[in-house]
Design a protein around this motif. Structure first.
Motif, short mmCIF file in Angstrom:
data_model
loop_
_atom_site.label_atom_id
_atom_site.label_comp_id
_atom_site.label_asym_id
_atom_site.label_seq_id
_atom_site.Cartn_x
_atom_site.Cartn_y
_atom_site.Cartn_z
N SER A 1 0.86 -1.17 0.00
CA SER A 1 0.00 0.00 0.00
C SER A 1 0.90 1.23 0.00
O SER A 1 1.85 1.31 0.77
CB SER A 1 -0.88 -0.01 1.25
OG SER A 1 -1.63 1.16 1.32
N VAL A 2 0.60 2.18 -0.88
CA VAL A 2 1.40 3.40 -0.95
C VAL A 2 0.55 4.57 -0.47
O VAL A 2 -0.46 4.90 -1.08
CB VAL A 2 1.93 3.66 -2.37
CG1 VAL A 2 2.74 4.95 -2.40
CG2 VAL A 2 2.76 2.50 -2.86
N LEU B 1 5.64 3.81 1.49
CA LEU B 1 5.22 2.49 1.03
C LEU B 1 5.18 1.55 2.23
O LEU B 1 6.12 1.50 3.01
CB LEU B 1 6.21 1.97 -0.01
CG LEU B 1 5.92 0.59 -0.57
CD1 LEU B 1 6.17 0.58 -2.07
CD2 LEU B 1 6.78 -0.47 0.10
N ASP C 1 0.37 4.82 -7.78
CA ASP C 1 -0.64 3.79 -8.04
C ASP C 1 -0.05 2.67 -8.88
O ASP C 1 -0.30 1.49 -8.64
CB ASP C 1 -1.85 4.37 -8.77
CG ASP C 1 -2.73 5.21 -7.88
OD1 ASP C 1 -2.73 4.99 -6.66
OD2 ASP C 1 -3.41 6.10 -8.41
N GLU D 1 2.24 0.50 -6.66
CA GLU D 1 1.41 -0.31 -5.76
C GLU D 1 0.79 -1.49 -6.51
O GLU D 1 0.89 -2.64 -6.08
CB GLU D 1 0.32 0.58 -5.16
CG GLU D 1 -0.57 -0.10 -4.15
CD GLU D 1 -1.57 0.88 -3.57
OE1 GLU D 1 -2.78 0.54 -3.59
OE2 GLU D 1 -1.17 1.96 -3.09
N ASN E 1 1.92 -5.58 -6.14
CA ASN E 1 0.90 -6.55 -5.76
C ASN E 1 0.73 -7.62 -6.83
O ASN E 1 0.57 -8.80 -6.53
CB ASN E 1 -0.44 -5.85 -5.47
CG ASN E 1 -0.45 -5.18 -4.12
OD1 ASN E 1 0.03 -5.72 -3.13
ND2 ASN E 1 -0.98 -3.96 -4.07
#
Length: 188
Positions: free
Chosen positions: A89-90, A94, A130, A133, A137
């Motif tokens: 999650s940023v 981070l 974004d 992130e 993931n």
């Protein structure tokens, strides 16, 4: 275990610029001092500032290397298997979550205004943070899929126990030596 994961590195786009500007300013102070009448404490302060700027802005980064998630901090590096990464999650910094622990890095982050705005109105992939992130993931999910490990499984938590931290001793020694020299020069 070395996965066939590509090597990929991320950092805040402005950190390199700020690092180079900071180091350039320190060098300018040293040169100006040398030209106008040398003061050793000014040289030591400039060197200390340049070393800290390098550690804070240039050295810090986040990435994937040899199947591991890697966080380069000021004076240390933390790494663990990419498949152990639960989520990223940023926000202002981070946050990487693995094995019930949070690993934080200032290498990637959002400006305060954007971090607050993101909580109100989330638009995926609207900017660089974004993208990072989402990409991390996705890489973590790919690593779990290659190993056939389910998210939040015992196998994933077992992988998270393989956290390794290494220290950048040459940088630590150089920074400490310059800091001690600076303090001694100020006291004398």
């Amino acid at each position: 275990m070395n996965d066939d994961q590509p090597e990929e590195w991320f950092r805040n786009s402005s950190s390199t610029v700020w690092g180079l500007l900071s180091m350039g300013a320190a060098l300018a102070v040293i040169v100006i001092d040398a030209v106008t009448g040398w003061h050793p404490e000014t040289t030591a302060a400039g060197l200390l500032f340049a070393l800290v700027a390098y550690a804070a802005f240039i050295r810090t980064r986040v990435g994937v290397s040899k199947g591991d998630f890697v966080l380069h901090h000021l004076f240390s590096t933390v790494r663990f298997p990419m498949a152990a990464l639960e989520s990223v999650s940023v926000g202002r910094t981070l946050g990487a979550y693995a094995g019930g622990r949070t690993y934080v890095s200032g290498a990637v982050g959002r400006p305060l205004r954007e971090a607050v705005k993101k909580k109100r109105d989330h638009k995926p992939l609207s900017n660089h943070a974004d993208f990072i992130e989402e990409r991390l993931n996705s890489l973590a999910q790919d690593a779990r899929d290659r190993r056939r490990i389910k998210k939040d499984s015992d196998e994933q938590f077992a992988l998270a126990e393989d956290v390794r931290r290494s220290w950048d001793w040459p940088l630590i020694a150089a920074t400490a030596a310059v800091a001690v020299t600076f303090v001694v020069l100020l006291v004398l």
